[in-house]
Design a protein around this motif. Structure first.
Motif: not given
Length: 314
Positions: A232-254
């Protein structure tokens, strides 16, 4: 190298809040790892998250970002669901979820891929005699009837949830952060009433307005379960995941979303799809740690009186 069993016997894990040897009834929060990623459709590695996450909890203190102490919390880490096959692992997860609901304890599950949420929901459904709600925070809907012939895949989590006796309708689930869908899921959205705020809508509305919409819809439930896919986090904030998707929540929003969502009657949550081996810096792993400890702070806050003494909240 320490085994999982050795790690969970140490009080120093989970910011020193772990109380090995106490019963579920004596605990405030129960933790259970699900090292299974046999339901993935793309990159594996989420099975390594439970052990890896515990190993980075020795060095933190029991405090929240709001400078509150949660040192009075009693965490019981039950270890990992282990078995020779998915059926055996899922049975153990279902039982732990059932036991936690019956005992009135906040449950925290660490996946594993998102298919590991399915037996958690089975256990909740079995334990309850009333409807419950689900908040699904994810880049994906996970509403496929099957993926590659697997009806228990990580892309089928909420489709299986809709089959439960205590999930009365499609509006019992609120989807947050969605920004990707299979063609089958697009058709499902067109044919059913779905509560959904994608990342774009959340960014446009702002977290406060988004939370108002969620609370309005979920107010009918006395018990709510939250499932958090780290992607759910943008890959910039959580790149270590199997199916990352560009354009996600930032860490503050989460974090701000979770702060507000825990004002609802949350009985448990999970964090899934963290794959430590897919990124050297382990950013997603540290994000999961922060999410978990902040959620514990929210739970603590709901059960704290002016003297700071913890009391059971549900």
């Amino acid at each position: 190298m320490k085994s999982v069993q050795q790690i969970i016997q140490e009080k120093e894990i989970w910011a020193g809040l772990n109380h090995p040897g106490i019963s579920v009834e004596e605990a405030d929060i129960v933790v259970y790892g699900i090292p299974f990623d046999g339901g993935v459709s793309f990159r594996a590695g989420a099975k390594d998250a439970p052990k890896a996450l515990r190993e980075i909890t020795y060095t933190i203190d029991p405090t929240t970002e709001g400078f509150e102490s949660i040192e009075g919390l009693k965490i019981l880490d039950l270890g990992d669901a282990e078995g020779e096959n998915r059926e055996e692992i899922f049975q153990k997860v279902e039982q732990v979820a059932y036991d936690c609901v019956k005992a009135g304890k906040l449950m925290t599950f660490i996946g594993g891929d998102h298919s590991t949420t399915i037996p958690i929901l089975w256990g909740i459904d079995k334990a309850l005699e009333e409807p419950f709600g689900i908040i699904h925070i994810d880049a994906h809907l996970d509403l496929c009837d099957e993926m590659g012939g697997d009806r228990l895949s990580h892309g089928s989590t909420e489709r299986r949830a809709l089959e439960l006796k205590n999930i009365p309708d499609t509006e019992s689930i609120y989807f947050l952060g969605i920004r990707s869908a299979e063609l089958e899921e697009v058709k499902f959205l067109q044919e059913n009433k779905i509560n959904l705020l994608g990342t774009r809508e959340i960014r446009h509305l702002g977290v406060e307005k988004a939370l108002e919409k969620v609370k309005e819809k979920m107010a009918r439930f006395n018990k709510i379960y939250i499932t958090i896919d780290i992607d759910a986090l943008d890959p910039a904030y959580a790149p270590g995941t199997g199916t990352p998707q560009f354009g996600g929540l930032d860490s503050r929003e989460m974090l701000d979303l979770l702060y507000g969502l825990f004002e609802l009657p949350v009985i448990g949550f999970d964090v899934v799809e963290v794959a430590p081996g897919l990124e050297e810096s382990k950013i997603a792993l540290f994000a999961a740690r922060k999410i978990i400890t902040e959620c514990w702070g929210h739970h603590w806050r709901k059960g704290t009186n002016v003297y700071g003494k913890y009391k059971k909240s549900f």
